[in-house]
Design an enzyme around this catalytic site. Structure first.
Site, PDB file in Angstrom:
ATOM      1  N   ARG A 124       0.809  -1.235   0.000  1.00 35.47           N
ATOM      2  CA  ARG A 124       0.000   0.000   0.000  1.00 35.47           C
ATOM      3  C   ARG A 124       0.834   1.273   0.000  1.00 35.47           C
ATOM      4  NH1 ARG A 124      -2.864  -3.119   3.591  1.00 35.47           N
ATOM      5  NH2 ARG A 124      -4.655  -4.114   2.610  1.00 35.47           N
ATOM      6  N   LYS A 146       3.568  11.803 -11.647  1.00 37.02           N
ATOM      7  CA  LYS A 146       2.826  10.759 -12.364  1.00 37.02           C
ATOM      8  C   LYS A 146       3.659   9.484 -12.439  1.00 37.02           C
ATOM      9  CE  LYS A 146       0.097  13.784 -15.385  1.00 37.02           C
ATOM     10  NZ  LYS A 146      -0.125  14.221 -16.785  1.00 37.02           N
ATOM     11  N   GLU A 188      12.462  18.376 -25.339  1.00 42.73           N
ATOM     12  CA  GLU A 188      11.580  18.818 -24.246  1.00 42.73           C
ATOM     13  C   GLU A 188      12.113  20.108 -23.617  1.00 42.73           C
ATOM     14  OE1 GLU A 188       8.730  17.254 -23.765  1.00 42.73           O
ATOM     15  OE2 GLU A 188       9.064  15.221 -24.525  1.00 42.73           O
ATOM     16  N   LYS A 230       8.970  23.382 -15.692  1.00 38.80           N
ATOM     17  CA  LYS A 230       7.928  22.353 -15.564  1.00 38.80           C
ATOM     18  C   LYS A 230       7.239  22.470 -14.205  1.00 38.80           C
ATOM     19  CE  LYS A 230       6.264  17.714 -15.776  1.00 38.80           C
ATOM     20  NZ  LYS A 230       6.331  16.310 -16.113  1.00 38.80           N
ATOM     21  N   GLU A 240      -6.577  22.269 -11.200  1.00 39.19           N
ATOM     22  CA  GLU A 240      -6.933  21.694 -12.484  1.00 39.19           C
ATOM     23  C   GLU A 240      -7.405  22.749 -13.457  1.00 39.19           C
ATOM     24  OE1 GLU A 240      -7.798  18.039 -13.192  1.00 39.19           O
ATOM     25  OE2 GLU A 240      -6.512  17.462 -11.541  1.00 39.19           O
ATOM     26  N   ARG A 244      -1.223  22.835 -16.851  1.00 34.48           N
ATOM     27  CA  ARG A 244      -0.326  21.725 -17.146  1.00 34.48           C
ATOM     28  C   ARG A 244      -0.369  21.334 -18.627  1.00 34.48           C
ATOM     29  NH1 ARG A 244       0.934  17.075 -12.708  1.00 34.48           N
ATOM     30  NH2 ARG A 244       2.415  15.954 -13.970  1.00 34.48           N
ATOM     31  N   ASN A 248       2.053  20.251 -23.194  1.00 28.03           N
ATOM     32  CA  ASN A 248       1.759  19.383 -24.339  1.00 28.03           C
ATOM     33  C   ASN A 248       2.023  20.048 -25.681  1.00 28.03           C
ATOM     34  OD1 ASN A 248       1.061  17.156 -22.862  1.00 28.03           O
ATOM     35  ND2 ASN A 248      -1.105  17.750 -22.721  1.00 28.03           N
ATOM     36  N   HIS A 251       2.934  18.125 -28.765  1.00 29.18           N
ATOM     37  CA  HIS A 251       2.634  16.725 -28.470  1.00 29.18           C
ATOM     38  C   HIS A 251       1.386  16.174 -29.151  1.00 29.18           C
ATOM     39  CE1 HIS A 251       5.875  17.041 -25.602  1.00 29.18           C
ATOM     40  NE2 HIS A 251       5.709  15.795 -25.205  1.00 29.18           N
ATOM     41  N   HIS A 255       2.376  13.004 -30.861  1.00 30.79           N
ATOM     42  CA  HIS A 255       1.810  11.685 -30.566  1.00 30.79           C
ATOM     43  C   HIS A 255       1.227  11.039 -31.819  1.00 30.79           C
ATOM     44  CE1 HIS A 255       1.390  12.770 -26.048  1.00 30.79           C
ATOM     45  NE2 HIS A 255       2.458  12.034 -26.244  1.00 30.79           N
ATOM     46  N   HIS A 267      10.316   9.653 -29.529  1.00 35.92           N
ATOM     47  CA  HIS A 267       9.412  10.656 -28.956  1.00 35.92           C
ATOM     48  C   HIS A 267       9.948  12.086 -29.151  1.00 35.92           C
ATOM     49  CE1 HIS A 267       6.416  12.422 -26.294  1.00 35.92           C
ATOM     50  NE2 HIS A 267       7.391  13.000 -25.617  1.00 35.92           N
TER      51      HIS A 267
HETATM   52  N1  LIG Z   1       5.768  10.514 -15.420  1.00 36.63           N
HETATM   53  C1  LIG Z   1       5.794  11.515 -16.268  1.00 36.63           C
HETATM   54  O1  LIG Z   1       5.319  12.621 -15.981  1.00 36.63           O
HETATM   55  C2  LIG Z   1       6.429  11.316 -17.593  1.00 36.63           C
HETATM   56  C3  LIG Z   1       6.740  12.412 -18.413  1.00 36.63           C
HETATM   57  C4  LIG Z   1       7.364  12.181 -19.618  1.00 36.63           C
HETATM   58  C5  LIG Z   1       7.668  10.885 -20.014  1.00 36.63           C
HETATM   59  N2  LIG Z   1       7.350   9.843 -19.205  1.00 36.63           N
HETATM   60  C6  LIG Z   1       7.685   8.473 -19.595  1.00 36.63           C
HETATM   61  O2  LIG Z   1       9.102   8.345 -19.688  1.00 36.63           O
HETATM   62  C7  LIG Z   1       9.409   7.303 -20.617  1.00 36.63           C
HETATM   63  C8  LIG Z   1      10.501   7.796 -21.527  1.00 36.63           C
HETATM   64  O3  LIG Z   1      11.640   8.079 -20.748  1.00 36.63           O
HETATM   65  P1  LIG Z   1      13.100   7.951 -21.362  1.00 36.63           P
HETATM   66  O4  LIG Z   1      13.175   8.722 -22.605  1.00 36.63           O
HETATM   67  O5  LIG Z   1      14.059   8.217 -20.288  1.00 36.63           O
HETATM   68  O6  LIG Z   1      13.121   6.413 -21.821  1.00 36.63           O
HETATM   69  P2  LIG Z   1      13.855   5.142 -21.215  1.00 36.63           P
HETATM   70  O7  LIG Z   1      13.697   5.043 -19.765  1.00 36.63           O
HETATM   71  O8  LIG Z   1      13.447   3.992 -22.050  1.00 36.63           O
HETATM   72  O9  LIG Z   1      15.385   5.467 -21.508  1.00 36.63           O
HETATM   73  C9  LIG Z   1      15.845   5.537 -22.838  1.00 36.63           C
HETATM   74  C10 LIG Z   1      16.986   4.546 -23.070  1.00 36.63           C
HETATM   75  O10 LIG Z   1      18.158   5.040 -22.424  1.00 36.63           O
HETATM   76  C11 LIG Z   1      18.672   4.062 -21.533  1.00 36.63           C
HETATM   77  N3  LIG Z   1      19.327   4.813 -20.475  1.00 36.63           N
HETATM   78  C12 LIG Z   1      18.762   5.614 -19.545  1.00 36.63           C
HETATM   79  N4  LIG Z   1      19.689   6.239 -18.828  1.00 36.63           N
HETATM   80  C13 LIG Z   1      20.883   5.821 -19.284  1.00 36.63           C
HETATM   81  C14 LIG Z   1      22.231   6.124 -18.962  1.00 36.63           C
HETATM   82  N5  LIG Z   1      22.550   7.045 -18.044  1.00 36.63           N
HETATM   83  N6  LIG Z   1      23.205   5.486 -19.634  1.00 36.63           N
HETATM   84  C15 LIG Z   1      22.899   4.592 -20.610  1.00 36.63           C
HETATM   85  N7  LIG Z   1      21.667   4.295 -20.996  1.00 36.63           N
HETATM   86  C16 LIG Z   1      20.661   4.908 -20.323  1.00 36.63           C
HETATM   87  C17 LIG Z   1      17.508   3.215 -21.158  1.00 36.63           C
HETATM   88  O11 LIG Z   1      17.916   1.942 -20.748  1.00 36.63           O
HETATM   89  C18 LIG Z   1      16.737   3.177 -22.469  1.00 36.63           C
HETATM   90  O12 LIG Z   1      17.288   2.220 -23.320  1.00 36.63           O
HETATM   91  C19 LIG Z   1       8.114   6.960 -21.310  1.00 36.63           C
HETATM   92  O13 LIG Z   1       7.638   5.743 -20.822  1.00 36.63           O
HETATM   93  C20 LIG Z   1       7.170   8.081 -20.945  1.00 36.63           C
HETATM   94  O14 LIG Z   1       5.830   7.674 -20.877  1.00 36.63           O
HETATM   95  C21 LIG Z   1       6.746  10.038 -18.011  1.00 36.63           C
HETATM   96 ZN   LIG Z   2       7.196  14.605 -24.279  1.00 34.24          ZN
END
Ligand SMILES: NC(=O)c1ccc[n+]([C@@H]2O[C@H](COP(=O)([O-])OP(=O)(O)OC[C@H]3O[C@@H](n4cnc5c(N)ncnc54)[C@H](O)[C@@H]3O)[C@@H](O)[C@H]2O)c1
Ligand SMILES: [Zn+2]
Length: 376
Positions: A124, A146, A188, A230, A240, A244, A248, A251, A255, A267
């Site tokens: 939990r 999130k 970004e 951000k 709300e 926020r 986007n 995006h 998307h 992305h």
């Molecule tokens: N929670 C939120 O508010 C929010 C906002 C934006 C994106 N996201 C999510 O984030 C994800 C995308 O994140 P991302 O772009 O970091 O993708 P990811 O976590 O897949 O990382 C990208 C690649 O880089 C590698 N990697 C990461 N750090 C590394 C390092 N220091 N050295 C070597 N390799 C490394 C990972 O293994 C992966 O292969 C998506 O799932 C998206 O939905 C969430």
């Molecule tokens: Zn984005």
């Protein structure tokens, strides 16, 4: 060290610090002792990050006398699933991790979202400290509370708002990040400048080469600048009111491009192209000052991001993907737009998003398609 305080909000009932410093990983034990003292720690990470940083982090924790278990899963968005959530939580149960343990999320956004959701649900809820290692995770995913996983019918459909106890961003970890991922993260950051701060936008332009070369001081400044922006939008969105949604920008079309290419397009690349096209649509509507899309193009190109539709994607594919977006509110696709570099365009009644007719999007896509032939 630079620290940004994320204040409490509806989505994040407790505030926390984002600590940004080159080589900050060394200070992880003292941060944990301060904000998340625990009997044992679950170091959740993916296969890539484990290979580069797992041993170093485990060593730092052990040297400080903290008991930690590393659990890693195969890297990749396709593993951001309930199955992986089950595997990770089962492993934690097997290891006998109790209610008095804490999760450390070491990795990119996939690890951050997944490990955050594990922490939100394990017994939990146990505390989580985010240690983002991709630029995108540092400036985007780790801020805003999130967490969640993907489902077969769409991305991020199962999850929870679950703020971390702290975020520790160490730009040194970006040294092993593939260049494509670094550049994707820059999309970004450029977005943050475009919606909120023209000076920051120009600074990214001037600093592009040094940022791409991994200059630690500049990368720390970039993370600081973006997190600050951000955090501002997340904080303003307390009730709300939709602020926020400004995040986007780029995006909606972005998307659609990702979906039209079955997520083959990165992305960051999709968002870069999306920002240019959405800015162009805003210009045609006289929502944005003329030249806004061109200025975006310049800076995006400077860091190595694409700014035009890849030749293999037709305007029809994009329109189809955009209009079937689940997020399209009641069938109407909405766009977060800018009025010029550094300013969000607000509607007459203060709305943060705009409705644009599909014909306008088609016009922009076709104009783009005719004017260039993309090598991608
Ligand atoms: N929670 C939120 O508010 C929010 C906002 C934006 C994106 N996201 C999510 O984030 C994800 C995308 O994140 P991302 O772009 O970091 O993708 P990811 O976590 O897949 O990382 C990208 C690649 O880089 C590698 N990697 C990461 N750090 C590394 C390092 N220091 N050295 C070597 N390799 C490394 C990972 O293994 C992966 O292969 C998506 O799932 C998206 O939905 C969430
Ligand atoms: Zn984005």
């Amino acid at each position: 060290v630079s620290t940004i305080r994320i204040s409490a909000s509806d989505s994040e009932p407790t505030g926390y610090d984002v600590i940004i410093e080159s080589d900050a990983l060394k200070t992880l034990p003292s941060v944990l002792a301060r904000v998340a003292p625990a009997h044992r720690y679950a170091l959740l990470t993916d296969s890539n990050v484990a290979a580069h940083w797992g041993e170093a982090v485990l060593g730092t924790l052990a040297a400080a006398g903290l008991a930690a278990e590393q659990i890693s899963f195969e890297a990749g968005e396709r593993n951001k699933t309930r199955d992986t959530w089950a595997t990770l939580t089962d492993r934690m149960l097997e290891l006998g991790l109790g209610r008095d343990s804490c999760v450390i999320a070491l990795g990119g956004g996939v690890v951050g979202d997944l490990a955050g959701f594990v922490a939100a649900t394990y017994m939990r809820g146990v505390p989580v400290v985010q240690v983002p290692t991709s630029l995108l995770a540092m400036i985007d995913a780790s801020v805003g509370g999130k967490t969640g996983v993907d489902a077969p019918s769409g991305k991020n459909l199962v999850g929870a708002f679950y703020p971390p106890r702290a975020v520790l961003a160490d730009p040194l970890t970006l040294r092993t990040l593939p260049q494509l991922e670094l550049i994707g993260g820059l999309a970004e950051a450029i977005k943050h400048g475009a919606i909120a701060d023209a000076a920051y936008f120009d600074w990214i332009d001037e600093s592009a080469d040094a940022l791409l070369a991994g200059d630690q001081e500049l990368l720390a400044a970039l993370v600081h600048g973006s997190v600050f922006i951000k955090a501002g939008f997340v904080a303003v969105d307390l009730h709300e009111n939709g602020a926020r949604a400004a995040l986007n920008f780029g995006h909606t079309i972005g998307h659609a491009l990702e979906r039209a290419t079955d997520y083959e397009l990165h992305h960051g690349h999709a968002v870069a192209i999306g920002m240019v096209l959405e800015a162009r649509a805003a210009e045609l509507r006289e929502i944005a000052r003329q030249g806004t899309a061109d200025r975006l193009r310049q800076v995006l190109r400077r860091v190595g991001l694409p700014t035009i539709l890849p030749a293999r994607i037709s305007p029809d594919d994009v329109i189809r993907a955009a209009t079937t977006d689940k997020k399209a509110r009641a069938g109407q696709t909405r766009y977060a737009l800018i009025s010029q570099i550094g300013a969000v365009a607000r509607g007459a009644a203060g709305e943060w998003t705009w409705q644009l007719p599909p014909e306008l999007i088609r016009q922009v896509l076709e104009e783009d398609h005719d004017a260039y032939t993309s090598p991608l």
